[in-house]
Scaffold this active site. Structure first.
Site, PDB file in Angstrom:
ATOM      1  N   ARG A  41     -36.032 -23.746  -6.783  1.00 23.47           N
ATOM      2  CA  ARG A  41     -35.883 -24.689  -5.684  1.00 23.47           C
ATOM      3  C   ARG A  41     -37.078 -24.614  -4.743  1.00 23.47           C
ATOM      4  O   ARG A  41     -37.460 -23.513  -4.336  1.00 23.47           O
ATOM      5  CB  ARG A  41     -34.599 -24.335  -4.925  1.00 23.47           C
ATOM      6  CG  ARG A  41     -34.300 -25.219  -3.744  1.00 23.47           C
ATOM      7  CD  ARG A  41     -33.841 -26.562  -4.200  1.00 23.47           C
ATOM      8  NE  ARG A  41     -33.231 -27.348  -3.145  1.00 23.47           N
ATOM      9  CZ  ARG A  41     -32.768 -28.565  -3.339  1.00 23.47           C
ATOM     10  NH1 ARG A  41     -32.817 -29.119  -4.540  1.00 23.47           N
ATOM     11  NH2 ARG A  41     -32.228 -29.239  -2.357  1.00 23.47           N
ATOM     12  N   THR A  69      -8.151  -6.093  -2.393  1.00 25.35           N
ATOM     13  CA  THR A  69      -6.787  -5.730  -1.992  1.00 25.35           C
ATOM     14  C   THR A  69      -5.984  -5.109  -3.125  1.00 25.35           C
ATOM     15  O   THR A  69      -5.318  -4.092  -2.922  1.00 25.35           O
ATOM     16  CB  THR A  69      -6.070  -6.996  -1.461  1.00 25.35           C
ATOM     17  OG1 THR A  69      -6.806  -7.501  -0.360  1.00 25.35           O
ATOM     18  CG2 THR A  69      -4.655  -6.691  -1.035  1.00 25.35           C
ATOM     19  N   GLY A  85       1.940  -9.951 -11.670  1.00 25.26           N
ATOM     20  CA  GLY A  85       1.180 -10.731 -12.651  1.00 25.26           C
ATOM     21  C   GLY A  85       1.934 -10.822 -13.969  1.00 25.26           C
ATOM     22  O   GLY A  85       2.524  -9.850 -14.429  1.00 25.26           O
ATOM     23  N   GLN A 118     -35.094 -15.526   2.859  1.00 26.35           N
ATOM     24  CA  GLN A 118     -34.390 -15.621   1.565  1.00 26.35           C
ATOM     25  C   GLN A 118     -34.570 -14.306   0.790  1.00 26.35           C
ATOM     26  O   GLN A 118     -33.640 -13.814   0.161  1.00 26.35           O
ATOM     27  CB  GLN A 118     -34.939 -16.808   0.758  1.00 26.35           C
ATOM     28  CG  GLN A 118     -34.138 -17.180  -0.481  1.00 26.35           C
ATOM     29  CD  GLN A 118     -32.922 -18.058  -0.171  1.00 26.35           C
ATOM     30  OE1 GLN A 118     -32.525 -18.210   0.981  1.00 26.35           O
ATOM     31  NE2 GLN A 118     -32.312 -18.635  -1.188  1.00 26.35           N
ATOM     32  N   GLU A 122      -4.863  -3.201  -6.656  1.00 25.06           N
ATOM     33  CA  GLU A 122      -5.212  -1.851  -7.166  1.00 25.06           C
ATOM     34  C   GLU A 122      -5.613  -0.939  -6.006  1.00 25.06           C
ATOM     35  O   GLU A 122      -6.453  -0.054  -6.158  1.00 25.06           O
ATOM     36  CB  GLU A 122      -6.353  -1.921  -8.188  1.00 25.06           C
ATOM     37  CG  GLU A 122      -6.003  -2.626  -9.477  1.00 25.06           C
ATOM     38  CD  GLU A 122      -5.157  -1.765 -10.398  1.00 25.06           C
ATOM     39  OE1 GLU A 122      -5.116  -0.535 -10.236  1.00 25.06           O
ATOM     40  OE2 GLU A 122      -4.494  -2.357 -11.287  1.00 25.06           O
ATOM     41  N   SER A 155       0.830  -1.215   0.000  1.00 21.77           N
ATOM     42  CA  SER A 155       0.000   0.000   0.000  1.00 21.77           C
ATOM     43  C   SER A 155       0.865   1.266   0.000  1.00 21.77           C
ATOM     44  O   SER A 155       0.545   2.231  -0.685  1.00 21.77           O
ATOM     45  CB  SER A 155      -0.900   0.010   1.240  1.00 21.77           C
ATOM     46  OG  SER A 155      -1.708  -1.134   1.248  1.00 21.77           O
TER      47      SER A 155
HETATM   48  C1  FAD Z   1      -3.137 -12.112  -6.757  1.00 22.12           C
HETATM   49  C2  FAD Z   1      -2.398 -10.830  -6.644  1.00 22.12           C
HETATM   50  C3  FAD Z   1      -2.014 -10.150  -7.786  1.00 22.12           C
HETATM   51  C4  FAD Z   1      -1.283  -8.965  -7.695  1.00 22.12           C
HETATM   52  N1  FAD Z   1      -0.807  -8.386  -8.840  1.00 22.12           N
HETATM   53  C5  FAD Z   1       0.065  -7.343  -8.726  1.00 22.12           C
HETATM   54  C6  FAD Z   1       0.737  -6.842  -9.892  1.00 22.12           C
HETATM   55  O1  FAD Z   1       0.553  -7.328 -11.017  1.00 22.12           O
HETATM   56  N2  FAD Z   1       1.602  -5.820  -9.732  1.00 22.12           N
HETATM   57  C7  FAD Z   1       1.837  -5.244  -8.516  1.00 22.12           C
HETATM   58  O2  FAD Z   1       2.625  -4.311  -8.444  1.00 22.12           O
HETATM   59  N3  FAD Z   1       1.219  -5.707  -7.398  1.00 22.12           N
HETATM   60  C8  FAD Z   1       0.358  -6.738  -7.470  1.00 22.12           C
HETATM   61  N4  FAD Z   1      -0.262  -7.236  -6.340  1.00 22.12           N
HETATM   62  C9  FAD Z   1       0.024  -6.632  -5.054  1.00 22.12           C
HETATM   63  C10 FAD Z   1      -1.142  -5.823  -4.494  1.00 22.12           C
HETATM   64  O3  FAD Z   1      -1.314  -4.653  -5.250  1.00 22.12           O
HETATM   65  C11 FAD Z   1      -0.856  -5.535  -3.023  1.00 22.12           C
HETATM   66  O4  FAD Z   1      -1.000  -6.766  -2.346  1.00 22.12           O
HETATM   67  C12 FAD Z   1      -1.774  -4.477  -2.455  1.00 22.12           C
HETATM   68  O5  FAD Z   1      -1.415  -3.213  -2.944  1.00 22.12           O
HETATM   69  C13 FAD Z   1      -1.739  -4.439  -0.908  1.00 22.12           C
HETATM   70  O6  FAD Z   1      -0.459  -4.353  -0.430  1.00 22.12           O
HETATM   71  P1  FAD Z   1       0.069  -5.383   0.673  1.00 22.12           P
HETATM   72  O7  FAD Z   1      -0.189  -6.752   0.204  1.00 22.12           O
HETATM   73  O8  FAD Z   1       1.463  -4.988   0.985  1.00 22.12           O
HETATM   74  O9  FAD Z   1      -0.854  -5.126   1.917  1.00 22.12           O
HETATM   75  P2  FAD Z   1      -0.587  -4.132   3.175  1.00 22.12           P
HETATM   76  O10 FAD Z   1      -0.432  -2.773   2.649  1.00 22.12           O
HETATM   77  O11 FAD Z   1       0.532  -4.690   3.975  1.00 22.12           O
HETATM   78  O12 FAD Z   1      -1.933  -4.316   3.916  1.00 22.12           O
HETATM   79  C14 FAD Z   1      -2.174  -5.365   4.869  1.00 22.12           C
HETATM   80  C15 FAD Z   1      -3.320  -4.939   5.791  1.00 22.12           C
HETATM   81  O13 FAD Z   1      -2.949  -3.755   6.476  1.00 22.12           O
HETATM   82  C16 FAD Z   1      -3.965  -2.791   6.360  1.00 22.12           C
HETATM   83  N5  FAD Z   1      -3.372  -1.443   6.229  1.00 22.12           N
HETATM   84  C17 FAD Z   1      -2.288  -1.068   5.494  1.00 22.12           C
HETATM   85  N6  FAD Z   1      -2.107   0.248   5.588  1.00 22.12           N
HETATM   86  C18 FAD Z   1      -3.107   0.733   6.375  1.00 22.12           C
HETATM   87  C19 FAD Z   1      -3.488   2.019   6.828  1.00 22.12           C
HETATM   88  N7  FAD Z   1      -2.834   3.116   6.475  1.00 22.12           N
HETATM   89  N8  FAD Z   1      -4.574   2.129   7.607  1.00 22.12           N
HETATM   90  C20 FAD Z   1      -5.287   1.032   7.957  1.00 22.12           C
HETATM   91  N9  FAD Z   1      -4.985  -0.205   7.563  1.00 22.12           N
HETATM   92  C21 FAD Z   1      -3.917  -0.358   6.782  1.00 22.12           C
HETATM   93  C22 FAD Z   1      -4.719  -3.140   5.080  1.00 22.12           C
HETATM   94  O14 FAD Z   1      -6.061  -2.697   5.164  1.00 22.12           O
HETATM   95  C23 FAD Z   1      -4.607  -4.644   5.029  1.00 22.12           C
HETATM   96  O15 FAD Z   1      -5.691  -5.207   5.714  1.00 22.12           O
HETATM   97  C24 FAD Z   1      -0.998  -8.415  -6.415  1.00 22.12           C
HETATM   98  C25 FAD Z   1      -1.423  -9.080  -5.267  1.00 22.12           C
HETATM   99  C26 FAD Z   1      -2.080 -10.282  -5.363  1.00 22.12           C
HETATM  100  C27 FAD Z   1      -2.415 -11.024  -4.104  1.00 22.12           C
END
Ligand code: FAD
Length: 662
Positions: free
Chosen positions: A334, A442, A194, A353, A444, A161
C-alpha cells in the site's frame, strides 16, 4: 489523481513503478541476507497441513449461524473420515502434532479449530486424562471417529472461574449402584457448553460428588469430580429423559460452535461413569483415592486439563502470525503520499507504521519459540508424570496462555487499523479473527485469574528459596538472580550505552530478570505487611495489580530466555543474524516500554535510556527491511491472508469482482 503523483508517472506507469522500486531498494541501507530455511524458522508444519486442507475447507464469510455450525460439523467429520487425519490419536501420544493440526484447522476457520478442540481435547481429553482403562476401552473409538460427539460441561451460570464453587451434584445411590446428577438451582445450569446446543451425544459433567453417610449429617461432599453423562440418544439424537438443553444463541464470534446450556433433573448414570483416576467409589459406597485431600484431588484433576490451555496459547500465536502477515504484506504494497514530485511511498516506510507492526512481528517470533518450548515441556510431562514437571507446566501454560492471548487480542485491533479501510472488509479476515479470538482471553481460564496463579507460584518459590527449598526448572533463574539482582544497581553499568552492550543478551536478560526479582521481593513484603490488618484475601486484593505486573514480567523473562536460546541454536548464519535482530527488537522494545521502572531505581541512567530509544528506532527500521522475508517465514497459505492479494495491482480484479464489478 493522487496529489503526489506526477504527470510523468501518469504517462509512464512503468517508469513510476521502477522509480518506486529504486526508492524501495535504497531504503535497504544495510541489508541483511535473506532468511534461509532452518529448523529454527521451520514454522511450516501447520501451514503445510493447512495447504492440504485448503481446497476442501473455505473460510466462511457472512454465513448464517445454523449453516456455519453444520459446516463445522461436516468439516470435522470429513477431516477424520475422509482425510483420515485423526487428531485424537495424538492427544496423548504426540501432543505437538495435535496442536499443529489444531492451529492449521483454526487458521482456516477459528470455529472449526475450537469445535475440534472441544471434541478431542476437552471431551476426549477428560475421558483419557481423568478416566481409567475401562473408559478408554469403551469410548476411544467413538470419540476418535466422531461417532460420539461430546461436550466438556464445567462452567455454570453462577460459577466460571471459581470451579470449586460449582453446585451441580452427583449423589451416589447404593441401592441401584448409580449416580444421580442434579441441577439444584438455576445458577447451577451448565452454561456455554460447546457442542451441547446441537451435536453432542455425551458430556463430561463436573459435579460435587455426594456420598451418603451414617452420621448425623447423612451426606458427605467429596468435592468436584467428572462424570460421563449421555445427553442425546445415539440413534435418534433425541434429548434423553431428565435432560434439558437450550441454545446459548448468537455470540460475538465463534458462531460455528454450538454452545448450549444443560439442566439435569435426577438423571441416573451407572457408577462406572465416574471418571475415577483420582478418586473412586466402591459398590458399597466407600470412597478411595491415592490423594489425601479434596484440594490435592482438585489440583490433580485440573493439572490434567492443562492441554487445552497449551493449545490455546499455541493457536493464538498462529492467529498472530496470520494477522501480522496480512498487515505487513498490505503495508509493503500500500502506498500513500510521498515527497513532493516523487512517487508515493509504501506505508511501511512511515515510522509510526513501523512502530505499530515491527515490535509485533518480533513478538510473534518470540511467542513462537516460547510456545514451542511449552509444547515440548507438556509432551515431556505427558510421558514422565513427574510431579515437579506437572507444577512447572501448569504455571508456564497459565502464564503463556494469559500473556499471549491478551497480546494477540490487542494486536488484532492494531492490525485492523494498520490495514486502513480494507482491514474492515470481512473478506480480508482481520475482523473475524479478532472476534473469534477474543474469547481466548476468557475460556480455559480467565487471563486475570491465570496470571494470579503464576504470581502465587512465584511467591511460593520465593518463600521456598528462603527456607532452603528447591526451585522448579522454569523459575530456576530466581536462584542465582535474587541476591545478584536485589543488590543496588551497578552505577557504572547503568551508564553503559554502546550498541554492543545493549545488544548483548546478558544485558537484556539481566534487565528483565532484575525487574521480575524486584517486583517479587516488593510484592512479598507488601503482602506480609497488609495481611496483618486485612487478612490474606484482603492483602492479596490490595496488591492485585502489582501481582499481575509481576506475573507478566516473569513471563516476559521466560519468553526472552527462549528466544535468546533459539537464536543461539539457529544453525544457519544468515537466519541467525536476522533472528538476532528481531530478538534485540523484542528485548529493547520491552525495556523501553517499561523504562520508568528502570529509571526509578537508576538501573538505567538517562544517557542509556536515550541510547535504548534510538537503537529501538533503528532496529524497527532494520526489521522493516526484511519484514517481507520474516512473514514469509511463517508460510501462511495465500488463501488465509487475502488482503495483500487484493492490494496487488495484478490481482485487483479478484477484489473488484468480490464486490460485483465485472
Ligand atoms: C464461547 C465460549 C465457549 C465456552 N466453552 C465452554 C465449554 O465448552 N465448557 C465449559 O465448561 N465452559 C465453557 N466456557 C465458559 C468459560 O470457560 C468461562 O466463561 C470462563 O471460565 C470464565 O468464567 P466466567 O464467564 O464465569 O467469568 P468470571 O469468572 O465471572 O469473570 C468475570 C470477570 O471477573 C474477573 N474476575 C473473576 N475472578 C477474579 C479474581 N479472583 N480476581 C480478579 N478478577 C476476577 C475476570 O477477570 C473477568 O474479567 C465458554 C465460554 C464462552 C464464552
Amino acid at each position: 489523481m493522487n496529489p503526489n503523483q506526477t504527470a510523468e508517472d501518469e504517462q509512464h506507469p512503468s517508469i513510476a513503478a521502477v522509480n518506486r522500486r529504486i526508492q524501495w531498494l535504497s531504503l535497504h541501507l544495510t541489508p541483511l541476507p535473506p532468511l534461509q530455511p532452518s529448523p529454527q524458522l521451520n514454522m511450516l508444519t501447520c501451514a503445510k497441513s493447512a495447504n492440504k486442507l485448503e481446497a476442501r475447507f473455505a473460510n466462511p464469510v457472512g454465513i448464517p449461524m445454523k449453516e456455519h455450525r453444520e459446516l463445522c460439523m461436516r468439516q470435522l467429520v470429513a477431516l477424520v473420515r475422509e482425510a483420515k487425519i485423526k487428531p485424537f490419536r495424538y492427544v496423548v501420544d504426540d501432543p505437538a502434532k495435535y496442536f499443529a493440526i489444531t492451529e492449521a484447522v483454526g487458521s482456516i476457520d477459528v470455529s472449526l479449530g475450537i469445535k475440534l478442540g472441544v471434541q478431542f481435547s476437552l471431551w476426549g481429553g477428560s475421558v483419557l486424562n481423568l478416566g481409567t482403562k475401562k473408559h478408554r476401552d469403551k469410548y476411544f473409538d467413538g470419540i476418535d471417529n466422531v461417532d460420539y460427539p461430546g461436550c466438556f460441561a464445567m462452567t455454570e451460570l453462577h460459577h466460571g472461574s471459581n470451579v470449586q464453587g460449582l453446585q451441580t451434584t452427583a449423589t451416589f445411590d447404593p441401592v441401584t449402584d448409580e449416580f444421580i446428577i442434579d441441577t439444584p438451582n438455576d445458577g447451577a445450569i451448565k452454561w456455554w457448553i460447546g457442542n451441547a446446543a446441537v451435536h453432542g451425544k455425551f458430556a463430561s459433567v463436573f459435579a460435587k460428588l455426594i456420598l451418603p453417610t451414617h452420621d448425623s449429617k447423612k451426606i458427605s461432599d467429596m468435592g468436584v469430580h467428572a462424570f460421563i453423562v449421555p445427553i442425546r440418544d445415539l440413534e435418534t439424537h433425541q434429548t434423553l429423559p431428565g435432560i434439558e438443553i437450550q441454545d446459548c444463541g448468537h455470540k460475538i464470534g465463534l458462531n460455528g460452535v454450538d454452545n448450549g446450556a444443560l439442566r439435569f433433573r435426577s438423571v441416573r448414570i451407572p457408577r462406572d461413569n465416574l471418571l475415577n483416576r483420582f478418586g473412586d467409589v466402591c459398590r458399597d459406597g466407600k470412597y478411595t483415592s491415592s490423594l489425601p485431600t479434596i484440594n490435592k484431588r482438585f489440583a490433580a484433576m485440573l493439572g490434567e486439563l492443562v492441554g487445552g490451555r497449551v493449545g490455546l496459547a499455541y493457536s493464538s500465536v498462529g492467529f498472530l502470525k496470520v494477522s501480522v502477515t496480512i498487515a505487513v504484506r498490505y503495508s509493503l504494497l500500500r502506498q500513500q503520499f510521498g515527497p513532493a514530485e516523487q512517487p508515493e511511498v509504501s506505508i511501511l516506510d512511515y515510522q509510526s507504521q513501523q512502530h505499530k507492526l515491527m515490535p509485533m512481528l518480533a513478538s510473534t517470533y518470540a511467542f513462537h519459540f516460547a510456545t514451542e518450548y511449552l509444547v515440548e515441556k507438556y509432551s515431556e510431562m505427558k510421558k514422565m508424570h513427574d510431579e515437579q514437571l506437572v507444577a512447572d507446566v501448569h504455571a508456564l501454560s497459565a502464564g503463556l496462555k494469559a500473556y499471549v492471548t491478551s497480546y494477540t487480542a490487542k494486536s488484532l485491533c492494531t492490525c485492523r487499523e494498520a490495514c486502513g479501510g480494507h482491514g474492515y472488509a470481512a473478506v480480508n479476515r482481520i475482523g473475524s479473527l479478532r472476534n473469534d479470538h477474543d474469547i481466548f482471553q476468557t475460556f480455559e481460564g480467565d487471563n486475570t485469574v491465570l496470571l494470579q496463579q503464576v504470581a502465587a507460584d512465584l511467591l511460593k518459590q520465593y518463600k521456598d528459596k528462603f527456607q532452603g527449598g528447591t526451585l522448579s526448572v522454569t523459575w530456576n533463574y530466581l536462584r542465582e538472580s535474587m541476591n545478584l539482582y536485589l543488590s543496588q544497581p551497578n552505577p557504572i553499568i547503568a551508564r553503559w550505552e554502546s550498541t554492543d552492550h545493549l545488544r548483548d543478551p546478558k544485558f537484556q536478560l539481566d534487565a528483565f530478570r532484575y525487574r521480575t526479582s524486584k517486583l517479587l521481593q516488593s510484592a512479598a513484603a507488601r503482602l506480609r505487611k497488609h495481611s496483618k490488618t486485612l487478612g490474606s484475601f484482603g492483602a492479596w486484593n490490595r496488591c492485585q495489580n502489582h501481582l499481575l505486573t509481576l506475573a507478566e514480567s516473569h513471563i516476559e523473562s521466560v519468553i526472552l530466555a527462549r528466544f535468546i536460546e533459539a537464536v543461539k541454536n539457529c544453525p544457519d548464519s544468515s537466519s541467525r543474524a536476522a533472528l538476532k535482530l528481531v530478538c534485540d527488537l523484542y528485548a529493547l522494545d520491552r525495556i523501553w516500554n517499561d523504562i520508568g521502572t528502570y529509571r526509578n531505581v537508576d538501573y538505567i541512567a538517562p544517557n542509556k535510556a536515550k541510547a535504548i530509544h534510538k537503537l529501538t528506532d533503528y532496529l524497527c527500521y532494520q526489521v522493516r527491511n526484511i519484514a517481507g522475508e520474516l512473514v514469509d517465514g511463517f508460510d501462511i497459505p495465500a488463501s488465509v491472508t487475502r488482503a495483500p492479494i487484493a492490494m496487488q495491482s495484478e490481482a485487483y480484479s479478484q477484489y473488484t469482482h468480490h464486490v460485483g464489478f465485472q
